[in-house]
Design an enzyme around this catalytic site. Structure first.
Site, short mmCIF file in Angstrom:
data_model
loop_
_atom_site.label_atom_id
_atom_site.label_comp_id
_atom_site.label_asym_id
_atom_site.label_seq_id
_atom_site.Cartn_x
_atom_site.Cartn_y
_atom_site.Cartn_z
N HIS A 160 0.88 -1.18 0.00
CA HIS A 160 0.00 0.00 0.00
C HIS A 160 0.92 1.24 0.00
CE1 HIS A 160 -2.79 2.98 1.80
NE2 HIS A 160 -3.78 2.15 1.52
N ASP A 206 2.59 -4.30 8.28
CA ASP A 206 1.45 -3.42 8.06
C ASP A 206 0.21 -4.30 8.24
OD1 ASP A 206 -0.73 -2.19 6.93
OD2 ASP A 206 0.28 -1.54 5.11
N GLN A 210 -4.94 -4.72 7.04
CA GLN A 210 -5.94 -5.67 6.53
C GLN A 210 -5.90 -7.00 7.27
OE1 GLN A 210 -8.25 -4.87 4.42
NE2 GLN A 210 -7.40 -2.90 3.82
N LYS A 252 -10.91 -0.23 10.47
CA LYS A 252 -11.07 -1.47 9.69
C LYS A 252 -11.42 -2.64 10.61
CE LYS A 252 -7.71 0.08 6.25
NZ LYS A 252 -8.41 0.44 5.02
N CYS A 293 -4.72 2.52 -3.64
CA CYS A 293 -3.49 3.07 -3.06
C CYS A 293 -2.31 2.13 -3.30
CB CYS A 293 -3.64 3.35 -1.57
SG CYS A 293 -4.85 4.59 -1.19
C1 LIG Z 1 -2.63 -2.57 3.61
C2 LIG Z 1 -2.95 -1.17 4.07
N1 LIG Z 1 -1.99 -0.45 4.64
C3 LIG Z 1 -2.21 0.80 5.08
C4 LIG Z 1 -3.44 1.38 4.97
C5 LIG Z 1 -3.66 2.76 5.48
O1 LIG Z 1 -4.60 2.76 6.51
P1 LIG Z 1 -5.19 4.13 7.08
O2 LIG Z 1 -5.67 4.90 5.88
O3 LIG Z 1 -6.28 3.72 7.99
O4 LIG Z 1 -4.06 4.82 7.77
C6 LIG Z 1 -4.48 0.68 4.37
C7 LIG Z 1 -5.80 1.28 4.15
O5 LIG Z 1 -6.56 0.85 3.30
C8 LIG Z 1 -4.22 -0.65 3.92
O6 LIG Z 1 -5.19 -1.39 3.36
#
Ligand SMILES: Cc1ncc(COP(=O)(O)O)c(C=O)c1O
Length: 405
Positions: A122, A199, A202, A225, A363
């Site tokens: 991401h 990270d 998910q 999430k 993203c």
């Molecule tokens: C794999 C992953 N990493 C990071 C993020 C970023 O999360 P946030 O926007 O809640 O900071 C997301 C959000 O969709 C994600 O799916």
């Protein structure tokens, strides 16, 4: 015992809404999950019964707010099996957690060091480490994936070297649903002396997380999430590492002493949490975790896999539809493209039928380029979704196909 989905659904007020004159079919759970009444009640109760600032008031409400706030830290620590409550640092979400880690780590990165991320990253993870490398002179190495969306584990091992200072990887790909073998990869990276960040944006909502068992140094996730509020997240980090870091944001709460010339810093977790925190968010997140903990993780997993299996069957029967991300080990995410149709148009037509999905690059622009797609349409399932909703999704997809043909 299997999940009683009807009773789960009844706890989510928003799921009884109509959208565009149709019953809402909410399949955008990887973007954000809906909130059960228990979380909404916890937020209302906090604001109606004990709204106050934490750690600083000499009065009843502040004491009560502080107790709820610190109990929430213990709830999260227990949920992810942290060895100390102080290892749980509140952030605004995964993005801030990763940036916090980069702030701590980047100051020690130097030319010659290598930082590894994956092709399925991401932007929150990729861009943060890309920029940290630019600032420090370290080299960014990208672990490739197979066309199925599985990580190329052999390449991961080949890229690891004595210079690998840091490895960041997603527990689960948001765009493809692939679950990475994080425990095995973490062990290999640790054997080279690297620090490892997972990270967990998910990963956290789809099964029990045990940070000590994974063996990583940091695990970052977002409350929204996980059925909790937006604007609150967690960075878990190993105590010795967090405690050794330079401070991040400075200001109130994180200090021990201040003169006009100098300041000294407080202890963890406060030293990494400056300013008035998101108290309501913290309490809401703990309520979400308590709510989720009433279910058996294996039942949730089985239910989500049944939804994914049915969706995959229907996708395979749909002419012109190609699933993007076919790794054998996936969460309930179905990413797809349809010949001759732009994902945004599919999303638009589905929305008119009450079906909410996500479309675009998720993203993950470099990943879309790697897979040679402009973006995908993504349906993502969670414990309150039903097999009927999967059928509705495909009726809507077939209508979109006809309209776009
Ligand atoms: C794999 C992953 N990493 C990071 C993020 C970023 O999360 P946030 O926007 O809640 O900071 C997301 C959000 O969709 C994600 O799916």
């Amino acid at each position: 015992m299997s999940l009683d989905v009807a009773s789960v659904r009844a706890q989510f007020p928003i799921l009884s809404r109509q959208v565009n004159g149709q019953p809402l079919v909410y399949l955008d759970n990887a973007a954000t999950t809906q909130k059960p009444q228990a979380v909404i009640d916890a937020l209302v109760d906090y604001y109606t019964q004990c709204n106050s600032n934490v750690h600083r008031g000499a009065h009843f409400l502040s004491d009560e707010a502080t107790k709820r706030y610190e109990n929430a830290r213990a709830t999260v620590a227990h949920y992810i099996n942290a060895s100390r409550n102080e290892e749980v640092i509140w952030t605004s979400g995964t993005t801030e957690g990763i940036n916090l880690v980069a702030n701590g780590v980047a100051q020690r990165l130097k030319p010659g060091d290598e930082v590894m991320v994956t092709e399925m990253e991401h932007h929150a993870d990729l861009v943060t480490w890309q920029q940290a490398c630019k600032r420090s002179g370290a080299t960014l190495k990208i672990v490739p994936i197979h066309d199925s969306g599985e990580l190329n584990v052999d390449a991961f091992h080949e890229l690891l070297s004595d210079n690998t200072a840091f490895v960041a990887m997603p527990h689960v790909s948001n765009a493809l649903g692939t679950i990475n073998p994080i425990k095995q990869l973490t062990a290999a990276a640790k054997a080279k002396g690297a620090l490892v960040l997972i990270d967990g944006a998910q990963g956290v909502a789809h099964g029990a997380i045990d940070v000590q068992d994974i063996g990583c140094d940091f695990y970052a996730f977002s409350g929204h999430k996980l059925f909790g509020p937006t604007g609150i997240g967690v960075l878990w980090g190993r105590y010795e590492v967090l405690n050794d870091w330079p401070v991040w944001l400075v200001g109130g709460e994180m200090i021990a002493t201040v003169t006009y010339q100098n300041s000294t810093w407080g202890e963890l977790p406060n030293r990494l949490e400056a300013g008035t925190p998101n108290i309501a968010g913290v309490i809401g997140l703990a309520a979400a975790i308590e709510w989720l903990s009433q279910f058996n993780a294996a039942d949730i997993w089985a239910h989500e896999q049944a939804l994914l299996t049915r969706a995959t069957e229907l996708a395979e029967q749909t002419e012109g539809l190609k699933i993007i991300g076919t790794a054998p080990n996936k969460i309930g995410v179905l990413s797809f493209v349809i010949d001759g149709s732009h994902p945004a148009d599919i999303g638009f037509i589905l929305d008119k039928q009450g079906v909410a999905i996500r479309t675009g690059d998720h993203c993950a622009q470099p990943l879309m380029k790697r897979l040679n797609v402009p973006g995908t349409a993504r349906a993502s399932f969670t414990l309150y979704n039903t097999l009927d909703e999967v059928e509705t999704l495909f009726k809507a997809i077939n209508k979109a196909r006809m309209m776009l043909a």
